[in-house]
Each structure stands twice: as structure tokens, then as C-alpha cells.
Design a protein around this motif. Structure first.
Motif, PDB file in Angstrom:
ATOM      1  N   UNK A 325       0.805  -1.230   0.000  1.00 38.39           N
ATOM      2  CA  UNK A 325       0.000   0.000   0.000  1.00 38.39           C
ATOM      3  C   UNK A 325       0.829   1.268   0.000  1.00 38.39           C
ATOM      4  N   UNK A 326       2.114   1.148   0.363  1.00 43.55           N
ATOM      5  CA  UNK A 326       2.960   2.347   0.427  1.00 43.55           C
ATOM      6  C   UNK A 326       3.558   2.706  -0.921  1.00 43.55           C
ATOM      7  N   UNK A 327       3.456   1.807  -1.901  1.00 43.71           N
ATOM      8  CA  UNK A 327       4.079   2.044  -3.212  1.00 43.71           C
ATOM      9  C   UNK A 327       3.370   3.167  -3.965  1.00 43.71           C
ATOM     10  N   UNK A 328       4.153   4.116  -4.507  1.00 43.77           N
ATOM     11  CA  UNK A 328       3.565   5.163  -5.343  1.00 43.77           C
ATOM     12  C   UNK A 328       3.137   4.535  -6.665  1.00 43.77           C
ATOM     13  N   UNK A 329       1.933   4.859  -7.148  1.00 41.25           N
ATOM     14  CA  UNK A 329       1.423   4.223  -8.366  1.00 41.25           C
ATOM     15  C   UNK A 329       2.371   4.355  -9.562  1.00 41.25           C
ATOM     16  N   UNK A 330       3.145   5.437  -9.613  1.00 41.11           N
ATOM     17  CA  UNK A 330       4.044   5.657 -10.748  1.00 41.11           C
ATOM     18  C   UNK A 330       5.076   4.532 -10.893  1.00 41.11           C
ATOM     19  N   UNK A 331       5.326   3.777  -9.809  1.00 42.73           N
ATOM     20  CA  UNK A 331       6.354   2.733  -9.855  1.00 42.73           C
ATOM     21  C   UNK A 331       5.773   1.325  -9.886  1.00 42.73           C
ATOM     22  N   UNK A 332       4.460   1.238 -10.134  1.00 44.24           N
ATOM     23  CA  UNK A 332       3.793  -0.072 -10.112  1.00 44.24           C
ATOM     24  C   UNK A 332       4.434  -1.054 -11.090  1.00 44.24           C
ATOM     25  N   UNK A 333       4.872  -0.555 -12.245  1.00 45.76           N
ATOM     26  CA  UNK A 333       5.461  -1.436 -13.258  1.00 45.76           C
ATOM     27  C   UNK A 333       6.795  -2.039 -12.813  1.00 45.76           C
ATOM     28  N   UNK A 334       7.455  -1.370 -11.892  1.00 48.21           N
ATOM     29  CA  UNK A 334       8.783  -1.826 -11.446  1.00 48.21           C
ATOM     30  C   UNK A 334       8.714  -2.619 -10.150  1.00 48.21           C
ATOM     31  N   UNK A 335       7.510  -2.759  -9.600  1.00 48.86           N
ATOM     32  CA  UNK A 335       7.358  -3.352  -8.270  1.00 48.86           C
ATOM     33  C   UNK A 335       7.761  -4.828  -8.268  1.00 48.86           C
ATOM     34  N   UNK A 336       8.445  -5.243  -7.184  1.00 49.13           N
ATOM     35  CA  UNK A 336       8.852  -6.633  -7.007  1.00 49.13           C
ATOM     36  C   UNK A 336       8.549  -7.028  -5.554  1.00 49.13           C
ATOM     37  N   UNK A 337       7.254  -7.150  -5.244  1.00 51.37           N
ATOM     38  CA  UNK A 337       6.915  -7.532  -3.875  1.00 51.37           C
ATOM     39  C   UNK A 337       7.294  -8.982  -3.605  1.00 51.37           C
TER      40      UNK A 337
END
Ligand SMILES: [Zn+2]
Length: 338
Positions: A325-337
């Protein structure tokens, strides 16, 4: 020059308006053709650790440390001795911090090894104790740049990079053209701290814009070709409207820095405020206002679980799934949870 500690809460309103936002495992030599075995021996590489193995948290907090002058006789809470500075860098190196510039931090270009933590080292007011070059062109002993270079030599993982927020006529003992060019040529960031250290909050909009432009132009004149992308507010004082600090005639910054008094959230986190990035004054554990200073904050970051830990891959943003939930939407494509 003195900077009063500005409680972040006082600026949160303004900040909110601006917020936007190969390696392979070595194979056993047995069973391989000789050529492959010798290649493996010539270039040993270690399997990268997974984000979970290193406890990656690229949504965690980052200390942006603020320095003014180094002097044997500190006269204010903003002064530190060269020995204090050296000890702080040694501590950072020992605790697996790797310096990145403000420019790289605020734009999320954090390229440091897996398991390490970014730290941003910032210097205000362009004092001679930060940068002074001898007749041979090398930094004089006990200057900040000399101590940075010595620390990096001793700890090769510790990069000698930092951001210098300068005023007009910076580094008078060396001359601004020579000093700023040296900084730029040695991988340091040269950034703006206004022409004459004006309190931007006390000026009208046009006045604040002139003061910021004057600082920008002084850098461009002294070291042509410098890309100036960061501003530190003198006294931490925000102009009205706050957007004047970000953009005006002849300037546009992607990071604006305050004075106090806590770590910044990650540039990949929703709560990141590029128009009002907090910094931490360098201070010992027993100095005045020590609770807002670097020694205590580094203790807290080491003890807590909210510190930024790199996954070693600058292209991804790794974090425990619970932090999604803390991730800024602009970086969703780079996310690696994980
Ligand atoms: Zn200043």
C-alpha cells in the motif's frame, strides 16, 4: 549560516501540494570442459541473493544528512570537527550505507549493492572547509572532499559522492569556477542554495524567484554545462507559493530540500514529497537537540524495520508484500513484492 530547525508538520501542507510524484552462479569445475572451467575460475561470480534473503525494502526510509562547516572549534550546532565528520563516514561505511547524490535519490536512480542502504550526503553554504584545492589541484587535508576520498579508499564499497548546495561566489579560497568544475569532474553534484542565502519566505514571489535564479546562474557561469536539478532552501524557509521553489525563470528542480529533522521516505513511496524533502543535521549523540541529529537517527534506523534496504537491482522496486500500500502508483510497473 544558521538554519532553525523547521518542524516538518509546518510544511506538510505545502509539500502535499507538490507531491507527485548478470551474474551467474559459479558451477563446480568437475564435468565441465577445460575452457569453461577456466573461464569460471577467471571470473568468479556470486549468485545474487533474493530480495527476501537480503531483507530488501525499497520503500523504507533514507537519511539525507546535512553538513555545513568543518572546524576544530565548533561555534554552533551546525559545525562539526573534521574528526566528527570522519567518524560519521566511518560509521556509515561500517553500517553498509552507500552514498548517492540528491539528484539520483530524488529521481529514484538508486544503484547500490543488495543489502546496502542509501545515504545522501549534503553540504550547504559552500564553505572552504568543504572544498579547498591546493596549488597541485588536490583537496587540502581535512576538507570534506579529502575526508570523503580517504574514507572511500579505505572502504571501497563507500562511494565518494555527495551534493553541494552552493551560493554565489562559492568556495572563495579556491574560486568558484575552479572548485565547481572540480566537483563536477569528480562525480559530485553541484546544486543551488540561492544567490545570497536569502530567506525565501520573507520575499515576495518575484523576489524569491530572483534569488533562486541568481544561484542557478552563478553555478552556470562558474561551471558551464552543469545540470542543476536540486535546491536547498536557506534556513529551510519555503517561499510562497511553494511551487516557486520548484520552477521559475531559468530553473526547474526535481528535488527541494528542507533543514530538519527526520529521514525521508523512499522516492518510490506514496508519501515522498519531492518539493519538501527533509534532512537530518549531522550531530553527535550528546549535542544540542541531539534527538533531531544524525547520531540518534542512525541508531533508530539501525534498530527499526523501516530503513531502505536495496535489492541490488536498480530497475526494480523490491519490498515485503505487506508494504504494498505504500508504493507510489508511478512505480507499479517496477514493483517486485515478495
Ligand atoms: Zn545555508
Amino acid at each position: 549560516m544558521r538554519h532553525p530547525l523547521v518542524p516538518l508538520g509546518a510544511l506538510a501542507g505545502a509539500a502535499a501540494l507538490l507531491a507527485t510524484g548478470c551474474s551467474t552462479a559459479p558451477s563446480p569445475a568437475g564435468g565441465q570442459p577445460p575452457a569453461a572451467a577456466s573461464r569460471a575460475a577467471a571470473a568468479p561470480v556470486v549468485a545474487p541473493k533474493s530480495p527476501a534473503e537480503v531483507g530488501a525494502n525499497e520503500l523504507g526510509q533514507v537519511p539525507v544528512l546535512m553538513y555545513h562547516q568543518l572546524t576544530e572549534k565548533p561555534a554552533s550546532v551546525y559545525d562539526r570537527t573534521p574528526a566528527d565528520f570522519r567518524a560519521e563516514l566511518e560509521r556509515l561505511a561500517r553500517e553498509d550505507y552507500v552514498p548517492v547524490t540528491a539528484r539520483d535519490f530524488q529521481t529514484g536512480r538508486i544503484d547500490i549493492p543488495a543489502g546496502t542502504h542509501p545515504v545522501v550526503l549534503t553540504f550547504d553554504d559552500s564553505t572552504n572547509s568543504q572544498v579547498r584545492l591546493g596549488a597541485d589541484g588536490a583537496p587540502a587535508p581535512d576538507t570534506a572532499v579529502a575526508i570523503l576520498a580517504e574514507t572511500a579508499k579505505k572502504h571501497p564499497a563507500f562511494k565518494p559522492v555527495a551534493t553541494f548546495f552552493v551560493n554565489a561566489d562559492a568556495f572563495s579560497a579556491t574560486g568558484s569556477a575552479k572548485a565547481l568544475t572540480w566537483l563536477k569532474d569528480h562525480g559530485y553534484e553541484v546544486a543551488n542554495h540561492t544567490g545570497r542565502h536569502e530567506n525565501l519566505h520573507s520575499l515576495d514571489r518575484a523576489g524569491a524567484e530572483r534569488a533562486i535564479s541568481a544561484g542557478q546562474q552563478a553555478i552556470e557561469r562558474a561551471a558551464p554545462g552543469t545540470r542543476v536539478t536540486s535546491l536547498a532552501l536557506p534556513f529551510g524557509a519555503m517561499p510562497e507559493p511553494a511551487g516557486t521553489a520548484v520552477r521559475g525563470t531559468g530553473y526547474h528542480y526535481d528535488g527541494v530540500y528542507l533543514v530538519g529533522a527526520n529521514p525521508s521516505v523512499s522516492p518510490f513511496a506514496k508519501g515522498f514529497t519531492p518539493g519538501a524533502i527533509p534532512r537530518i543535521r549531522s550531530a553527535g549523540p550528546k549535542d544540542e537537540d541531539a534527538e533531531f541529529g544524525s547520531s540518534r537517527w542512525l541508531d533508530k534506523l539501525a534498530a527499526g524495520h523501516s530503513r531502505y534496504v536495496s535489492d541490488g537491482d536498480p530497475a526494480t522496486v523490491a519490498f515485503p508484500r505487506a508494504a504494498q500500500n505504500e508504493l507510489a502508483p508511478a512505480f507499479a510497473q517496477r514493483a517486485r513484492p515478495y
